[in-house]
Design an enzyme around this catalytic site. Structure first.
Site, PDB file in Angstrom:
ATOM      1  N   CYS A 196       0.687  -1.403   0.092  1.00 28.68           N
ATOM      2  CA  CYS A 196       0.096  -0.051  -0.150  1.00 28.68           C
ATOM      3  C   CYS A 196       0.781   1.366   0.045  1.00 28.68           C
ATOM      4  CB  CYS A 196      -1.009   0.014   1.051  1.00 28.68           C
ATOM      5  SG  CYS A 196      -1.872  -1.216   1.426  1.00 28.68           S
ATOM      6  N   ARG A 244       5.406  -0.298  -6.165  1.00 33.92           N
ATOM      7  CA  ARG A 244       5.524  -0.911  -4.709  1.00 33.92           C
ATOM      8  C   ARG A 244       4.515  -2.144  -5.166  1.00 33.92           C
ATOM      9  NH1 ARG A 244       6.670   2.602  -0.255  1.00 33.92           N
ATOM     10  NH2 ARG A 244       4.702   1.457   0.919  1.00 33.92           N
ATOM     11  N   TRP A 257      -2.797  -2.669  -1.733  1.00 37.34           N
ATOM     12  CA  TRP A 257      -2.474  -4.100  -1.740  1.00 37.34           C
ATOM     13  C   TRP A 257      -3.246  -4.885  -0.706  1.00 37.34           C
ATOM     14  CZ3 TRP A 257       0.005  -8.062   0.887  1.00 37.34           C
ATOM     15  CH2 TRP A 257       0.465  -9.106   0.142  1.00 37.34           C
ATOM     16  N   ASN A 299      -1.817   2.327   5.713  1.00 43.58           N
ATOM     17  CA  ASN A 299      -1.033   1.336   5.507  1.00 43.58           C
ATOM     18  C   ASN A 299      -0.699   0.694   6.786  1.00 43.58           C
ATOM     19  OD1 ASN A 299      -0.774   2.317   2.906  1.00 43.58           O
ATOM     20  ND2 ASN A 299       1.575   3.162   3.275  1.00 43.58           N
ATOM     21  N   GLY A 300      -0.808  -1.047   6.533  1.00 49.21           N
ATOM     22  CA  GLY A 300      -0.392  -1.619   7.870  1.00 49.21           C
ATOM     23  C   GLY A 300      -1.428  -2.624   8.206  1.00 49.21           C
ATOM     24  N   GLU A 303      17.517 -18.178  -6.014  1.00 50.38           N
ATOM     25  CA  GLU A 303      17.133 -16.930  -6.638  1.00 50.38           C
ATOM     26  C   GLU A 303      16.655 -17.271  -7.779  1.00 50.38           C
ATOM     27  OE1 GLU A 303      16.625 -14.250  -5.392  1.00 50.38           O
ATOM     28  OE2 GLU A 303      16.856 -12.773  -6.974  1.00 50.38           O
ATOM     29  N   LYS A 334      12.925 -15.885  -9.074  1.00 46.85           N
ATOM     30  CA  LYS A 334      12.679 -15.006  -9.898  1.00 46.85           C
ATOM     31  C   LYS A 334      11.638 -15.673 -10.928  1.00 46.85           C
ATOM     32  CE  LYS A 334      13.809 -11.903  -8.622  1.00 46.85           C
ATOM     33  NZ  LYS A 334      14.606 -11.569  -7.637  1.00 46.85           N
ATOM     34  N   GLU A 341       8.096 -15.627  -9.438  1.00 51.03           N
ATOM     35  CA  GLU A 341       7.275 -14.599  -9.169  1.00 51.03           C
ATOM     36  C   GLU A 341       6.722 -13.851 -10.540  1.00 51.03           C
ATOM     37  OE1 GLU A 341       9.481 -11.817  -6.613  1.00 51.03           O
ATOM     38  OE2 GLU A 341      11.209 -12.298  -7.603  1.00 51.03           O
ATOM     39  N   HIS A 390      17.701 -37.363  -2.695  1.00 50.25           N
ATOM     40  CA  HIS A 390      16.845 -37.718  -1.621  1.00 50.25           C
ATOM     41  C   HIS A 390      15.495 -37.288  -1.597  1.00 50.25           C
ATOM     42  CE1 HIS A 390      20.783 -38.456   0.260  1.00 50.25           C
ATOM     43  NE2 HIS A 390      21.164 -37.557  -0.139  1.00 50.25           N
ATOM     44  N   LYS A 431       6.311  -4.455  -4.213  1.00 49.22           N
ATOM     45  CA  LYS A 431       7.802  -4.169  -4.191  1.00 49.22           C
ATOM     46  C   LYS A 431       8.334  -4.088  -2.509  1.00 49.22           C
ATOM     47  CE  LYS A 431      11.859  -3.046  -5.969  1.00 49.22           C
ATOM     48  NZ  LYS A 431      12.457  -4.414  -6.470  1.00 49.22           N
TER      49      LYS A 431
HETATM   50  C1  F6R Z   1      12.089 -10.653  -4.944  1.00 51.84           C
HETATM   51  C2  F6R Z   1      11.900  -9.853  -4.096  1.00 51.84           C
HETATM   52  C3  F6R Z   1      11.499 -10.023  -2.620  1.00 51.84           C
HETATM   53  C4  F6R Z   1      12.255  -9.205  -1.721  1.00 51.84           C
HETATM   54  C5  F6R Z   1      11.660  -9.432  -0.388  1.00 51.84           C
HETATM   55  C6  F6R Z   1      12.510  -8.382   0.506  1.00 51.84           C
HETATM   56  O1  F6R Z   1      12.379 -10.518  -6.385  1.00 51.84           O
HETATM   57  O2  F6R Z   1      12.053  -8.565  -4.446  1.00 51.84           O
HETATM   58  O3  F6R Z   1      11.571 -11.680  -2.290  1.00 51.84           O
HETATM   59  O4  F6R Z   1      13.550  -9.655  -2.003  1.00 51.84           O
HETATM   60  O5  F6R Z   1      10.436  -9.119  -0.348  1.00 51.84           O
HETATM   61  O6  F6R Z   1      12.656  -7.223   0.409  1.00 51.84           O
HETATM   62  P1  F6R Z   1      13.480  -6.124   0.872  1.00 51.84           P
HETATM   63  O7  F6R Z   1      14.925  -6.408   0.227  1.00 51.84           O
HETATM   64  O8  F6R Z   1      12.947  -4.877   0.585  1.00 51.84           O
HETATM   65  O9  F6R Z   1      13.516  -6.210   2.441  1.00 51.84           O
END
Ligand code: F6R
Length: 634
Positions: free
Chosen positions: A2, A27, A80, A106-107, A509, A513, A516, A532, A629
């Site tokens: 949000c 975000r 969000w 927000n929250g 990672e 990627k 998501e 395993h 984000k």
């Molecule tokens: C994946 C991604 C998320 C963030 C996670 C932590 O591409 O961006 O998994 O890494 O939400 O976010 P930060 O780094 O802002 O604490």
């Protein structure tokens, strides 16, 4: 997640709110709304206009264009969904029953069920499923009570009502409130969720993140935890949680904090992948300038006291940042010789290991706003203080891309990765920046603890200086190769990523990627763990992407890849070209660098392949469904 924007001044509020919200789009959100107040009688009742729309911001701007939303005072929000589906009725602003009070938040209000029941018992009917809706109703009830006790309608009355109501709320929140009866007053408050006041020319703004302010002003006043503020055309009154007036000087926003454009790239994510050589170059210039002696191989902004007595390290982070932390732990243990553990911040805050002395805690968060990471760090600070740890105040370090963030205000030491704002929800250049931060720390600790010889330190430093150039040629080539390969994934439903040692986190990672942005199920495994259990998943429809870099586990990873191939998996290698790697059905070739620096390069094909698979599927790459984000709720 949000986003909040609020404004009071001499200009029409709605266009400013929409522009601010646009800067917060990155975000992640699923609905948006705004409320403005138009003064209709001098010093009297104003008209509250509220517009909300499900989906993208354009839906909201079309509504505003069509029906108008006049006034010089307003609040805006991108939502969000947490409580209630992403529908118009659950979008913010939420209003009280009179329709005169509007709130954006927000929250999460954790005691909202209890408060809702209490209000319903008093006859209040709710129009949304949100936790936020209790707030305007509570403010409405409080204003009524205060007026019947002789309170006179004014901005100060609204301020007091918000101060009283926030005492009833539990949870983390940032909120902005307007009341049609006070068209010259905006009240904002925060607890464990970010909120910044911007001092513009002839106007005051408020927002949950700097990009929403940067287009209007560079003078900001970040609100502290528990503060409530009254903003009027005449100025700002700021109060702490105890209701005591606060005086603080504003600070200046540095760097480019407003969301820049995509240049000629189709998506921000692709642009940000292509910016990685610059991220690395800047890092080398800042931290590895030529001529540093092996006894002090990196330039870092900490004084001697920071390093004294550190015997172990714990890293707290979420998502991609945790993967960077895992590479960091490998480097700090294997290169610098310091025992290091990595934790999911969300787990650590409720099940931290027993306290060990002389421990440095590192929080890794690109946004600097991730609620779990901030809370885990705060919890660790408090328990060390309570335990009488003599170094409790200095033993925390934050690695972030946002030096104005809550993290930077919370922890005493900050390592700025300086990657520039990242807009794509999927982290790419900030991951690289986080990795580089850990290389700097590992070099620094290795030199101080003499856990590596001068030659080893010089050799790693020199290799790191080459990374920007490696990245430059790699990204160009892999962009094309990944685009070609992406066509093979048209009907793919599952993918397995394998890596070992320092490249195991890169396999994780790669899987994250892909999940998501392409919505394909993917798993990352340490290659030796396949047999395993996960090997049962393998069949010709499941591609296996294996990172195999020459070094300690090279042969082992190739054997593990063979095991998958023997079960008809389509095998894709991320490895140097050569006879040893001709077992792969397709190769995403990497230069032959040392295993130690290889994650800085092996992550690139992971990013580009995910990007092109998602692009091939026509998905919303920069704002994938359900993701945010900045994850500012627990
Ligand atoms: C994946 C991604 C998320 C963030 C996670 C932590 O591409 O961006 O998994 O890494 O939400 O976010 P930060 O780094 O802002 O604490």
């Amino acid at each position: 997640m949000c986003g909040i924007v609020a404004v009071i001044g001499s200009r029409e509020a709605a266009p400013l709110l929409l522009e601010g919200l646009r800067q917060l789009e990155y975000r992640g959100y699923d609905s948006a709304g705004l409320a403005t107040i138009q003064e209709v009688e001098k010093d009297g009742l104003g008209l509250l206009s509220c517009k909300r729309a499900q989906g993208k911001l354009n839906n909201l701007s079309s509504l505003v264009e069509k029906f108008g939303s006049p006034g010089h005072l307003g609040i805006g929000h991108t939502r969000w969904a947490t409580h209630g589906k992403p529908e118009e009725r659950n979008a913010h602003p939420q209003r009280d029953i009179s329709g005169e009070i509007a709130v954006v938040q927000n929250g999460i209000i954790e005691n909202h069920r209890f408060l809702r029941k209490e209000l319903e018992a008093e006859g209040v009917s709710f129009s949304s499923e949100t936790d936020t809706e209790v707030i305007p109703h509570l403010i409405g009830r409080e204003l009524k009570r205060m007026q019947s006790d002789g309170g006179v309608i004014s901005g100060s009355l609204l301020l007091t009502a918000v101060q009283n109501v926030t005492k009833e709320l539990t949870g983390a929140y940032a909120l902005a409130v307007v009341w049609a009866r006070t068209p010259e007053a905006l009240v904002v408050a925060r607890r464990q969720a970010p909120l910044l006041i911007g001092l513009g020319e002839g106007e005051f703004l408020c927002a949950s993140d700097t990009p929403a302010l940067a287009g209007f002003t560079r003078t900001i006043l970040p609100m502290e935890d528990g503060e409530v503020a009254l903003l009027t055309p005449l100025g700002i009154e700021l109060y702490n949680a105890e209701g005591k007036r606060q005086q603080r000087s504003p600070s200046l926003l540095t760097g480019i904090d407003h969301v820049v454009d995509k240049r000629n790239f189709r998506h921000f994510m692709l642009k940000e992948i292509h910016e990685q050589p610059d991220t690395a170059e800047l890092w080398v210039a800042r931290h590895l300038p030529a001529g540093l002696p092996p006894t002090s191989p990196v330039a870092l902004p900490f004084d001697e006291s920071f390093y004294q007595g550190i015997e172990q390290i714990q890293i707290l982070a979420c998502g991609t940042s945790r993967h960077a932390g895992m590479v960091g732990a490998y480097l700090l243990e294997q290169f610098a010789g310091i025992p290091t553990s990595v934790f999911y911040a969300s787990e650590f805050r409720y099940s931290a290991p027993p306290l060990a002395p002389n421990t440095l805690t590192i929080g890794v968060t690109q946004s600097g706003e991730t609620a779990d990471t901030l809370a885990a760090l705060a919890m660790e600070f408090d328990r060390r203080k309570a335990n009488g740890d003599p170094a409790f105040a200095s033993r925390q370090l934050g690695i972030t891309n946002r030096v104005e963030s809550s993290l930077a205000r919370q922890v005493p030491n900050i390592l700025d990765i300086g990657a520039g704002i990242e807009v794509g929800v999927a982290a790419t250049k900030t991951f690289l920046g986080q990795l580089l931060a850990f290389y700097a720390l590992a070099l620094d600790f290795a030199a101080r603890k003499k856990s590596r010889s001068s030659d080893e330190i010089i050799s790693l430093s020199n290799e790191l200086r080459l990374v920007p150039n490696y990245l430059r040629s790699l990204i160009h080539r892999h962009d094309q190769l990944s685009e070609q390969l992406a066509h093979r994934f048209t009907d793919t439903q599952d993918v397995i990523f394998l890596g070992r040692g320092i490249n195991y986190p890169i396999a994780l990672e790669g899987a994250l990627k892909l999940k998501e942005i392409s919505y394909i199920h993917a798993e990352g495994y340490p290659a030796g763990e396949m047999k395993h259990g996960p090997i049962a998943l393998i069949d010709p429809r499941v591609p296996v992407i294996s990172i195999a870099m020459p070094g300690m586990v090279f042969e082992k990873v190739l054997s593990n890849a063979q095991e998958a191939k023997a079960r008809d998996a389509q095998l894709i290698g991320v490895a140097p070209e050569g006879p040893a790697t001709d077992i792969f059905d397709a190769l995403l070739p990497l230069p032959e660098v040392s295993e130690l620096i290889s994650p800085l390069l092996s992550v690139v094909p992971m990013q580009l392949l995910s990007y092109h698979i998602a692009a091939h599927r026509g998905l919303d790459i920069d704002q994938p469904r359900n993701l945010a984000k900045s994850v500012t709720v627990e």
